[in-house]
Design an enzyme around this catalytic site. Structure first.
Site, short mmCIF file in Angstrom:
data_model
loop_
_atom_site.label_atom_id
_atom_site.label_comp_id
_atom_site.label_asym_id
_atom_site.label_seq_id
_atom_site.Cartn_x
_atom_site.Cartn_y
_atom_site.Cartn_z
N GLU A 177 0.98 -1.33 -0.48
CA GLU A 177 0.03 -0.17 -0.25
C GLU A 177 1.22 0.95 -0.35
O GLU A 177 1.01 1.70 -0.71
CB GLU A 177 -0.80 0.24 1.03
CG GLU A 177 -2.35 -1.54 0.93
CD GLU A 177 -3.02 -0.77 -0.52
OE1 GLU A 177 -3.15 0.65 -0.24
OE2 GLU A 177 -4.04 -1.69 -0.46
N CYS A 237 -13.84 -0.59 -15.20
CA CYS A 237 -14.54 0.79 -15.08
C CYS A 237 -12.94 1.84 -15.53
O CYS A 237 -12.85 2.11 -14.59
CB CYS A 237 -15.38 1.11 -13.83
SG CYS A 237 -16.25 3.08 -14.25
N CYS A 271 -18.59 -1.43 -19.73
CA CYS A 271 -19.70 -1.32 -19.50
C CYS A 271 -20.84 -2.73 -19.61
O CYS A 271 -21.46 -3.58 -18.70
CB CYS A 271 -20.75 0.13 -19.47
SG CYS A 271 -19.67 1.17 -19.60
N CYS A 286 -19.60 -5.68 -17.11
CA CYS A 286 -19.63 -5.49 -15.79
C CYS A 286 -20.44 -5.67 -14.84
O CYS A 286 -22.02 -5.73 -15.32
CB CYS A 286 -19.67 -3.81 -15.85
SG CYS A 286 -19.57 -2.30 -14.26
N CYS A 340 -26.17 0.66 -12.45
CA CYS A 340 -25.19 1.81 -12.48
C CYS A 340 -25.91 2.92 -13.59
O CYS A 340 -26.27 3.02 -14.74
CB CYS A 340 -24.62 2.01 -13.98
SG CYS A 340 -22.77 2.52 -14.28
S1 SF4 Z 1 -21.51 0.11 -15.99
FE1 SF4 Z 1 -20.86 1.36 -14.71
S2 SF4 Z 1 -19.70 0.73 -13.41
FE2 SF4 Z 1 -19.08 -0.54 -15.07
S3 SF4 Z 1 -18.02 0.14 -16.09
FE3 SF4 Z 1 -19.35 1.04 -16.67
S4 SF4 Z 1 -19.67 2.59 -16.09
FE4 SF4 Z 1 -18.11 1.50 -14.93
#
Ligand code: SF4
Length: 353
Positions: free
Chosen positions: A44, A197, A204, A207, A213
């Site tokens: 970290e 993201c 997306c 995701c 989202c």
């Molecule tokens: S859906 Fe939303 S959280 Fe997922 S990659 Fe796309 S912008 Fe990012």
């Protein structure tokens, strides 16, 4: 809703967690393997202001040389500064040593297992304390780095610019942090930001948070998070003197502990200012211009460092610095800007060394 989001993300993490040398992955965690707080802390600190790719080799070298916090606490300052050279933000290396020594002296060689206890250690701020608490001790602390800020801004379609938005983004992240598997969850959000993201082209379609989202459904994801414009950085000028004695020893100078590149090895030189520096070599000699500048960008300014080189006689008695022979000087011990100066100076010595 919130629990469902955390659950979906953890399911994704169980399959897609990045492998990292300091990480105990989700299946190993299920098998009861706990992360070593020393390795979590070290990673970290190294990762502050630095990428995972840049940190890997340093992490391997540090843990091979100093496998435990007690080993690191017993290390010589200059050895640690030398191994840290090139990672930048050198106050981190000085605090690393102070922290390791405090853990050994005040905590029996064991990192405290509470956020408050961790915060009492040198060099551990709120972010690092939360990260160690969550990742090493599985405490439900909220860990917010640049990746997490980006994901939260998009998930909630928040258009308030950074850094103004920081408290709001932290609150959003805290609301989502689950009590179950908080360590995995903290790493999962960071992985999501680093791999799916991403800043310019979020994926997306794959995701785990595509349904909840808001930025995705509004089509605003790529433009988030908003950021206030940064002030342009000023340019500072300086001179570095790379002097080499006939026996191959270089004239080097350890910088004062406080200040920029504190405690690091470097070339004697002028102050760095926005005005043209005075040419005041550390020892009288035939100094010549290397014909190239070492350029480097620090947090608050750009530096343009002119380089003077000289072949120095064996009896040279410099005003500052000391001669270090090949047995005591490794170019890899130099911080990046000093290393750049060294590499540029090389061509100016007749024998090329
Ligand atoms: S859906 Fe939303 S959280 Fe997922 S990659 Fe796309 S912008 Fe990012």
């Amino acid at each position: 809703m919130i629990r469902a989001e955390a659950g979906d993300l953890l399911d994704w993490y169980d399959v897609h967690a990045r492998e990292m040398p300091w990480r105990v992955g989700p299946s190993a965690r299920r098998d009861g393997i706990r992360p070593d707080p020393y390795r979590v802390w070290l990673s970290e600190v190294m990762l502050q202001q630095t990428t995972v790719a840049a940190v890997r080799d340093y992490f391997h070298r540090f843990t091979a040389r100093w496998p435990t916090v007690a080993d690191l606490a017993a290390a010589a300052d200059e050895d640690v500064m030398g191994e840290w050279a090139g990672l930048g933000y050198y106050a981190r290396a000085r605090n690393l040593l102070k922290c390791a020594r405090a853990v050994v002296a005040d905590h029996g060689g064991v990192f405290p297992a509470t956020r408050e206890g961790l915060l009492s250690l040198p060099g551990i701020g709120p972010y690092t304390a939360s990260a160690i608490s969550a990742i090493a001790y599985d405490l439900p602390e909220t860990v917010v780095d640049g990746n997490v800020e980006r994901v939260m801004a998009r998930l909630h379609d928040l258009h308030v610019p950074l850094p103004t938005a920081k408290p709001e983004l932290t609150e959003m992240a805290a609301r989502l942090t689950p009590d179950a598997r908080p360590g995995d969850y903290a790493q999962a959000v960071m992985d999501l930001g680093a791999t799916i993201c991403t800043p310019k082209s979020p994926a997306c379609g794959i995701c785990p948070w595509r349904d909840p989202c808001v930025a995705r459904s509004n089509g605003t994801a790529p433009e988030l998070p908003k950021k206030l414009p940064k002030k342009p950085k000023p340019i500072r000028l300086g001179i570095a003197y790379v002097g080499r004695r006939a026996d191959g020893a270089f004239l080097l100078q350890r910088r004062p502990d406080k200040g920029l590149l504190g405690g690091m090895l470097g070339w004697p030189g002028s102050d760095w200012a926005e005005t043209v520096p005075q040419d005041t070599p550390p020892v009288a000699a035939q100094w010549r211009d290397a014909g190239a500048e070492a350029r480097h960008t620090f947090t608050h300014f750009h530096l343009r460092l002119a380089i003077r080189v000289a072949d120095l006689p064996m009896g040279a008695e410099p005003d500052t610095g000391e001669f270090l022979g090949p047995d005591r000087f490794r170019p890899s011990d130099l911080p990046t800007v000093m290393r750049k100066a060294f590499d540029l100076a090389r061509a100016s010595f007749k024998d090329g060394f």
